[in-house]
Motif scaffolding. Sequence first.
Motif, PDB file in Angstrom:
ATOM      1  N   TRP A 220       0.868  -1.159   0.000  1.00  0.00           N
ATOM      2  CA  TRP A 220       0.000   0.000   0.000  1.00  0.00           C
ATOM      3  C   TRP A 220       0.903   1.206   0.000  1.00  0.00           C
ATOM      4  O   TRP A 220       1.935   1.144   0.689  1.00  0.00           O
ATOM      5  N   PRO A 221       0.647   2.282  -0.725  1.00  0.00           N
ATOM      6  CA  PRO A 221      -0.522   2.576  -1.567  1.00  0.00           C
ATOM      7  C   PRO A 221      -0.567   1.711  -2.839  1.00  0.00           C
ATOM      8  O   PRO A 221       0.455   1.394  -3.403  1.00  0.00           O
ATOM      9  N   HIS A 223      -2.818   0.580  -6.590  1.00  0.00           N
ATOM     10  CA  HIS A 223      -3.577   1.187  -7.704  1.00  0.00           C
ATOM     11  C   HIS A 223      -4.046   0.121  -8.686  1.00  0.00           C
ATOM     12  O   HIS A 223      -3.790   0.222  -9.880  1.00  0.00           O
ATOM     13  N   THR A 598      -6.431   5.915  -2.440  1.00  0.00           N
ATOM     14  CA  THR A 598      -5.505   6.289  -3.516  1.00  0.00           C
ATOM     15  C   THR A 598      -6.296   6.834  -4.701  1.00  0.00           C
ATOM     16  O   THR A 598      -7.500   6.600  -4.826  1.00  0.00           O
ATOM     17  N   THR A 599      -5.591   7.536  -5.567  1.00  0.00           N
ATOM     18  CA  THR A 599      -6.245   8.156  -6.724  1.00  0.00           C
ATOM     19  C   THR A 599      -5.517   7.787  -8.006  1.00  0.00           C
ATOM     20  O   THR A 599      -4.400   7.261  -7.974  1.00  0.00           O
ATOM     21  N   GLY A 602      -1.747   8.254  -8.864  1.00  0.00           N
ATOM     22  CA  GLY A 602      -0.748   7.246  -8.542  1.00  0.00           C
ATOM     23  C   GLY A 602      -0.504   6.271  -9.684  1.00  0.00           C
ATOM     24  O   GLY A 602       0.586   5.698  -9.801  1.00  0.00           O
TER      25      GLY A 602
ATOM     26  N   ARG B 589       4.322  10.882  -3.256  1.00  0.00           N
ATOM     27  CA  ARG B 589       3.544  10.062  -4.182  1.00  0.00           C
ATOM     28  C   ARG B 589       2.104  10.002  -3.689  1.00  0.00           C
ATOM     29  O   ARG B 589       1.824  10.321  -2.524  1.00  0.00           O
ATOM     30  N   ASP B 590       1.253   9.564  -4.561  1.00  0.00           N
ATOM     31  CA  ASP B 590      -0.148   9.421  -4.217  1.00  0.00           C
ATOM     32  C   ASP B 590      -0.316   8.655  -2.906  1.00  0.00           C
ATOM     33  O   ASP B 590       0.210   7.553  -2.753  1.00  0.00           O
ATOM     34  N   ALA B 591      -1.034   9.279  -1.956  1.00  0.00           N
ATOM     35  CA  ALA B 591      -1.416   8.661  -0.682  1.00  0.00           C
ATOM     36  C   ALA B 591      -0.275   8.507   0.312  1.00  0.00           C
ATOM     37  O   ALA B 591      -0.456   7.919   1.368  1.00  0.00           O
ATOM     38  N   VAL B 592       0.913   9.031  -0.018  1.00  0.00           N
ATOM     39  CA  VAL B 592       2.060   8.902   0.885  1.00  0.00           C
ATOM     40  C   VAL B 592       2.395  10.265   1.494  1.00  0.00           C
ATOM     41  O   VAL B 592       2.570  11.239   0.761  1.00  0.00           O
TER      42      VAL B 592
END
Lengths: 717, 717
Positions: A220-221, A223, A598-599, A602, B589-592
């Motif tokens: 995680w994260p 996608h 998440t989006t 990513g 980064r996304d979600a980090v």
Amino acid sequence: MPAAPRRRRHPARALLACLATLSAAAHADEGMWMAAQLPQIGEQLRQAGYAGDPAALADLTAAPLNAVVRAGGGTGAFVSADGLVLTNHHVAYGVIQYNSTPQRNLIDDGYIAADRAAELPANPDYRVLVTVGFDRVTDQVLGAARGKSGRAYFDAVDAASKRIVAECERETGIRCSVANMYYGTDFYRIRQLELRDLRLVYAPPRAIGNFGDETDNFMWPRHTGDFTLLRAYVGRDGKPAAHSPDNVPYQPPSHLRIAHDGPREGDFAMLAGYPGITYRHRTAAEFAEQVEWTLPARVAVFDQLLAAIERGGAGNAEAATRYASQVQSLKNNRKRAAGELDGLLRSDAVRQRAQDERGMLAATGRGDRRDIDALAGVLAQASAVRERELLLGLLGSQTQLMRSALLLERLRLESARPDAERESGYQARDLALIEGTLKQVQRRYDPAVEKALLAELLGRYQRLPDAQRLPEFDAAFGRTPDALATALDALYAGTALGDEPVRLAAFAAAREGRALPADPLLELAARLIPAQLRLEQERKTRDGELLRLRPAYMRALVAWREQQGGAVYPDANGTLRVSYGRLERLQPRDAVTYAPVTTVAGIAEKHTGQVPFDAPQPLLDAIARGDFGATADPALGTQTVNFLTNLDTTGGNSGSPVLNARGELIGLNFDSNWEAVSASWWFDPRYKRAIHVDMRYMRWLMEQVYPAPHVLREMGL
Amino acid sequence: MPAAPRRRRHPARALLACLATLSAAAHADEGMWMAAQLPQIGEQLRQAGYAGDPAALADLTAAPLNAVVRAGGGTGAFVSADGLVLTNHHVAYGVIQYNSTPQRNLIDDGYIAADRAAELPANPDYRVLVTVGFDRVTDQVLGAARGKSGRAYFDAVDAASKRIVAECERETGIRCSVANMYYGTDFYRIRQLELRDLRLVYAPPRAIGNFGDETDNFMWPRHTGDFTLLRAYVGRDGKPAAHSPDNVPYQPPSHLRIAHDGPREGDFAMLAGYPGITYRHRTAAEFAEQVEWTLPARVAVFDQLLAAIERGGAGNAEAATRYASQVQSLKNNRKRAAGELDGLLRSDAVRQRAQDERGMLAATGRGDRRDIDALAGVLAQASAVRERELLLGLLGSQTQLMRSALLLERLRLESARPDAERESGYQARDLALIEGTLKQVQRRYDPAVEKALLAELLGRYQRLPDAQRLPEFDAAFGRTPDALATALDALYAGTALGDEPVRLAAFAAAREGRALPADPLLELAARLIPAQLRLEQERKTRDGELLRLRPAYMRALVAWREQQGGAVYPDANGTLRVSYGRLERLQPRDAVTYAPVTTVAGIAEKHTGQVPFDAPQPLLDAIARGDFGATADPALGTQTVNFLTNLDTTGGNSGSPVLNARGELIGLNFDSNWEAVSASWWFDPRYKRAIHVDMRYMRWLMEQVYPAPHVLREMGL
């Protein structure tokens, strides 16, 4: 004894200590609950945010839980009145693969059935199971066992269970099983409708459904669009049937509805599915053994087997190829064991479990204490032979010719008996599997590597203390490394089992109980099998005792939890369970926080153009266009992809539907995080998370990227 | 032309677009300011949270900035009245190494001088430079250059600068330089006190000072105690002197005071130091070339050189050893180039710079526009030969015998002239370095690998268009791969330069301008050098033009920024600069999300017992004890280790002191994050961060773990 403390312990401090134990023992978010338990924990459910009536969840043969099904090796859910089943891409992978050809690669390209006629039949062994009955049969199962012990107890339970299953399966289209809850305390008969005609309706391309593959596995994260839609078909009479063009879509008794909005951090979430196995209610001694011996021993022996393969195959490119898959599997198993060990150490699980158990034992009456003491004795017996058991298990699983020889000799012995009395694994229905095992040897065997593996495993055996020795093995391999090497050289120089026709000729003889051809490895197997049978008998005797004694431990634990104001779910055993919790961020390491959603940004970030981060161009284009419409998250202002909850899951929960407070479908479970790999033993609320596909991502893909408006309409979108 | 837009652009939209450009062009947190500029941006500084008087920062020869010094290859700061210098462990690494022996390994064990007598002398070439003068000399430098162009302009600037330095350095103990600001717009004479007697006072063990090493390099979250304390000594007369037991501690004109409390997220921070080089004010065309050609070409050629080394050394274990360091360096360079490329693409730097430049040019008058157009022409000339320049540069840096031959022949030519007229790099003071280069060949050379490298580089040369050809190279290597291979085989079969005595004999001849021994590689070098000299002349002519023309571009940029309400700092050039900003989290980064402060918990988490994550036992014990006292962060309730700011830094800023709003020392800069590797070209406020040692961690280590109470007392703690 330690010196008396200078200060008496203040009552408030004692209370705090007690509360700490309570919270350690029964986290608010821990629990794989049986449906029938949900009314009992209804207040907790409501406090956590559930808006529905917990009582309505009590019956797993009624809506909404009867929409949750077993699909392939995981979980699925009906999402339309016409039998659409939503599950993971990886759970339906075999179906997609079965329909793929070099010319029409559905794995790479994905698939959208334009209409029902275009839906593609699944591989014939793919099943969807709908639970239609769940009944307590404890008295029937234990009736004949009571008063017995050891092997007799085991056999009585086994025989009663088989009887119940056989009786239950008289009804056509129904598959039955007996589930053992709370380690032999309770037994349930489970009746499941066995849907056998599944068809592929919608699969995203691999680079969406398995975006990130092994690199992102457990990460995680995330996608990944790990979802696929199948449809269940039945005969015109509404009964399960094998695939036929005449079949009609199955009308499930209920189906889940996809939520129109999505979840945010902190929102309530619940999940239903078929978690496979957990060990949360094992004894403190078993926890200690897992951490102090089993996991370190597994890591060490896997390392040594990897070194042996390296040694045996040095300078032999073909051997490297033949053992590539075994090496990969050993590395994965090593990584899992090391990760589990790390996690249990990080959570201080052994100490916490021991402290909890001490409290429990102090509160337990003499009768159960006696059984619990006896249980400890049986576990100690098992521990006394644990290294030998580990080595003999690996002898069977990590070799090819040796395994084949043992398999053939055992099959010869079993085949002399009526089919129903044979050991499971050697019955008529197992023959195809055995034949397959014997055939694949050719692609996975090299004599030098197998000798290196055996030298390692049997070398370790030779160093075992006398109490663990087996005369048959000592006679066959001697007691020194030199004797072992000589024995192995002679065996592998003389055996013809490396030739497939020889193995298949032996198989033909063994399945009819006839004498096997003369071969040094088969003759060795004939000398070793008596030891194997003796150990099997000892194992079943212990298993019978465990089955008889663990219920006392479970009774004590349930009473202890009641005293603490909590309830106890049974350890996972592949039956339908419900867990509840919320979307929650993860703080895996110092200064690191992972958001729970998440989006698509990513995806673009991870995209390299190379497998496994090769997002398809239509997806990248759609992300660049930014046209997310109704599926965009209103707060984030963009398209979400995956989300993270603290739900209690384990293997088997793949494909589990995730519901919001109103019982609407918001996500599809597909993985958990690396930090949670130890959760099969210990639920640590700091680290245990589950990873889900956001249903808004699925909707967006099906609206904008690889459109299937007819399927969306069918799901009410 | 595109069709006329249907709607006229609304003025508000135009304003928004303009503001967007403004914010893109001059981020509030971007800037490596000269001290003299700080009063000019005083209002911004105060708004950012600075509590002192910005005017007090204007003079870099007065407190507090005169406490900031050049130390080794980085920055340092005085932290006591008796000349204690705080800098990074990695900046003082040579000093620690110089004092280490196998018996007393100060790198592994660290060092605490019990008293001044126990302070250990640094390697004799270690320097600390204290800036004592900073004066504008633009007119003196440019006086003779005005009206000239090309090579003549270059030579006039060079000669004037050398004159100024020579005059300035008549004062003993003073080192001088002329700094070129704004690409030839302004010149400053810098006078620095050259402290030559440095001594080691306190160094933590490697496993603290370099915890994480290469694995954590460029990484955040970080847990490294990258600090060391030295002391500067001078002669009894107070003047700089070489090491002598009679020397006395240097009394700096001012020193920094360590803050008693530490910073929190969002807090103001500022930093002073000697950043090496940035390219922020290069033209849009140079940005485009960097992203579209230079960085991809570097990645590609490094990959091919790595493949060539692999190919040439296949099956030759000794060759692998000899080229290990070159392979490592190529991999690092490749990683840096790829990281810079990723960052510039992620920041959309090319488009943003181009948009900014278009606005600037539209606002620029005809006179400067003419020079800017001419500048574009010179840059285009350079671009036309860029691939050849890249290949010839690598021919020198990536080979051993070829490089030696070229070096020897050039040295022979230069040595025929008076020393002062020789090209720099071939003067008397460079001879030791050249001899060292020639000696180390032995450990780094394999003929098959060198031929493979040359086949790669010269093969690429052979494919260049005719306009980039050099007759000398075509004559030497032919125009086909076969001819090249034949030529290389003959050269390397015939040369004796692989023998050290032969190289050193040639060196002895070359340094005296005598004829070199007969050798095919030396004869080749004699034929190639004329081409090299011709290219050098072309290069200097271009450089002269760039020096003459860039000031127009800078004037236009400064005017454009003034119009936008901003100021322009000069690109970094190794002179003292100040940047300001705040503690800021990083969302890479996304979600980090990475918090801007790390704690000792992360040391225990990262600890594996193996280098580079082998935290010393006393540190682990102290963490486990949790006795942090006054150095604990009150909000986090634990000991912090490193913190993260958005300060504007680059290479050379290692060891820069980080100050709080009251000018007190809170941290020591030692690294930046991987996402910021492209910041030498483009400051992206989303990703640009700098990594610092929290002074509370240093204090705690010196109080609790490896105590040095006398040194703490000296620093007022």
